[in-house]
Each structure stands twice: as structure tokens, then as C-alpha cells.
Design an enzyme around this catalytic site. Structure first.
Site, mmCIF file in Angstrom:
data_model
loop_
_atom_site.group_PDB
_atom_site.id
_atom_site.type_symbol
_atom_site.label_atom_id
_atom_site.label_comp_id
_atom_site.label_asym_id
_atom_site.label_seq_id
_atom_site.Cartn_x
_atom_site.Cartn_y
_atom_site.Cartn_z
ATOM 1 N N LYS A 14 0.900 -1.124 0.078
ATOM 2 C CA LYS A 14 -0.021 0.022 0.089
ATOM 3 C C LYS A 14 0.759 1.348 -0.203
ATOM 4 O O LYS A 14 0.560 2.074 -0.659
ATOM 5 C CB LYS A 14 -0.882 -0.146 1.407
ATOM 6 N N ARG A 89 -8.662 2.880 10.444
ATOM 7 C CA ARG A 89 -8.035 1.574 10.885
ATOM 8 C C ARG A 89 -9.034 0.630 11.467
ATOM 9 O O ARG A 89 -8.764 -0.612 11.935
ATOM 10 C CB ARG A 89 -7.006 1.704 11.783
ATOM 11 N N ARG A 128 13.172 -11.469 6.867
ATOM 12 C CA ARG A 128 14.329 -10.563 7.193
ATOM 13 C C ARG A 128 15.309 -11.270 8.056
ATOM 14 O O ARG A 128 15.060 -11.963 9.034
ATOM 15 C CB ARG A 128 13.788 -9.302 7.749
ATOM 16 N N ARG A 161 15.913 -11.451 14.097
ATOM 17 C CA ARG A 161 15.565 -11.098 15.492
ATOM 18 C C ARG A 161 14.148 -11.488 15.829
ATOM 19 O O ARG A 161 13.447 -11.956 14.959
ATOM 20 C CB ARG A 161 15.291 -9.528 15.213
ATOM 21 N N ARG A 172 1.225 -10.785 15.649
ATOM 22 C CA ARG A 172 0.949 -9.371 15.438
ATOM 23 C C ARG A 172 0.239 -9.094 14.269
ATOM 24 O O ARG A 172 -0.756 -8.389 14.441
ATOM 25 C CB ARG A 172 2.312 -8.485 15.038
#
Ligand SMILES: [Zn+2]
Length: 229
Positions: A14, A89, A128, A161, A172
Site C-alpha cells: 500500500k 483503521r 528478514r 531477530r 501481530r
């Protein structure tokens, strides 16, 4: 004034599409996060009010966010429309926005959803890796090292991480996706939802967004039909 809401989960692309769409339509992107920071920084009355909630560790009420947004929409460069990025949101925010726009005789003309399945989002977000020696960043798919698990630059080991591990991302993401789903349903119910397939290259997604806006009254510059005379 035409308000276009741009919807998409984190990692859906987005943020890449918003400025491209703004360019094509000749209208600004309004990112509520930026509005907020600016109002607090400049010490405007709404900024001061927002700051009080933030200092108290509370969420800033939707009504304040909407007022901030309406102030922004009243500026000259928004006369022909705006692309809203990062708002609404939640369903409550979407309703507050509808009410506020309705008072001005306006409405959300289109809610464009850059649609990417949850598992793909998790793959994008959780790929990542960084190196132990200097934190050089890699991504499994988008920028992999030459030798798996080893930094190209210094030969040290790559690791993930906690924040970048799939389980963390999945936890999340599920919260964010359920709020997004409410907003999607809100706009689906009001008939302005325009989903586009986000599993394409950047320019194909941009083309799909253009196609999705046909008939909404918001069309890229140059494609609008001008009335004769
Ligand atoms: Zn390194």
C-alpha cells in the site's frame, strides 16, 4: 472533494502504491500518522488536545483524529480529492469518517483494497535476516545473500531477530488483520469497496487500481471524459 481510502495490510504494498496513485490522480496522500505528528509538533489546538491523551498514555479519541483529518481536507490542495492512507483503521473510525464527511455533503468515493493473502504477508514480513557482525540486512526473497546464512560483506552468520520470526509476525498480523477486515466489511456494505489483486508486480497493481476506479468518479488525469460544450 473525492475521498479515496487506500486499504491494505502491512507488507501488502500500500505504501508503494499511495504516492503513485496520488501522482496519477493529481491529488495528495493524507497519512494520518504524519498529520498527528505535525499537529503535536506545531502545537495546534488539536495537537495540544491530542498530546494530553498521549502524555496520559491513552489512545487519542477517534473524534480528534477525524477533526484533524477534516482540517487537512479543508486545505486548497485537497479541493479535488485526497487519498487517505492509514485511516480508518477500525470500523468505529470508518463510521466517524462517514459521519464527518456526510455533514459536508461528501462521502468516501472508493475504498481500494490492495489484497494479499495473510500467509503471503507473513512470508514477506518474516523473511528478514541480519548479520551478527554489523547488522547488514537481507531478505530471503527480495535480497538473499550469495551463500545462505552468511553475510556477503563480512562472512558473519545471519540470524533472525525475535520481531522478524514468523510466529511473532503471525501474532501481530492477526490483530491487525481482524481490524482491517472490519473496515473492509464496512466499505463492502456501503458498496464502495474495490479490491485489487496485490500478488502482482508494482506496475500491474497500479494498473489494477486504475481499472478498479473506473466508474467511481475518480479517474486518473487524462482519462476523464469531458462533457461537450
Ligand atoms: Zn554483515
Amino acid at each position: 472533494m473525492n475521498a479515496v481510502v487506500l486499504l491494505g495490510a502491512p507488507g501488502a504494498g500500500k505504501g508503494t502504491q499511495a504516492p503513485m496513485l496520488a501522482d496519477r490522480l493529481g491529488i495528495p496522500v493524507v497519512a494520518t500518522g504524519d498529520l498527528f505528528r505535525a499537529a503535536v509538533r506545531d502545537g495546534t489546538p488539536l495537537g495540544i488536545e491530542a498530546r494530553r491523551y498521549m502524555d496520559a498514555g491513552q489512545l487519542v479519541p477517534d473524534q480528534i483524529v477525524v477533526r484533524l483529518l477534516l482540517d487537512r481536507l479543508a486545505r486548497g490542495d485537497a479541493a479535488n480529492g485526497v487519498i487517505l492512507d492509514g485511516f480508518p483503521r477500525t470500523r468505529v473510525q470508518a463510521q466517524a469518517l462517514d459521519e464527518a464527511l456526510a455533514e459536508r455533503g461528501e462521502r468516501v468515493a472508493a475504498a481500494v483494497l490492495v489484497d494479499v493473502p495473510g500467509e503471503e504477508l507473513i512470508r514477506r514480513m518474516s523473511g528478514r535476516w541480519i548479520c551478527r557482525a554489523a547488522g547488514h540486512p537481507y531478505h530471503e526473497r527480495f535480497s538473499p545473500p550469495h551463500v545462505p546464512g552468511i553475510c556477503d560483506l563480512d562472512g558473519s552468520e545471519l540470524y533472525q531477530r525475535q520481531d522478524d520470526k514468523p510466529d511473532t509476525i503471525r501474532a501481530r498480523m492477526s490483530q491487525q488483520l481482524s481490524a482491517l477486515q472490519e473496515v473492509i466489511e464496512h466499505y463492502r456494505a456501503s458498496g464502495v469497496l474495490r479490491p485489487v489483486n496485490g500478488l502482482q508486480g508494482i506496475t500491474d497493481v497500479a494498473d489494477a487500481i486504475n481499472a478498479a476506479l473506473v466508474g467511481t468518479g475518480i479517474e486518473p488525469a487524462g482519462t476523464t471524459e469531458h462533457a461537450a460544450g
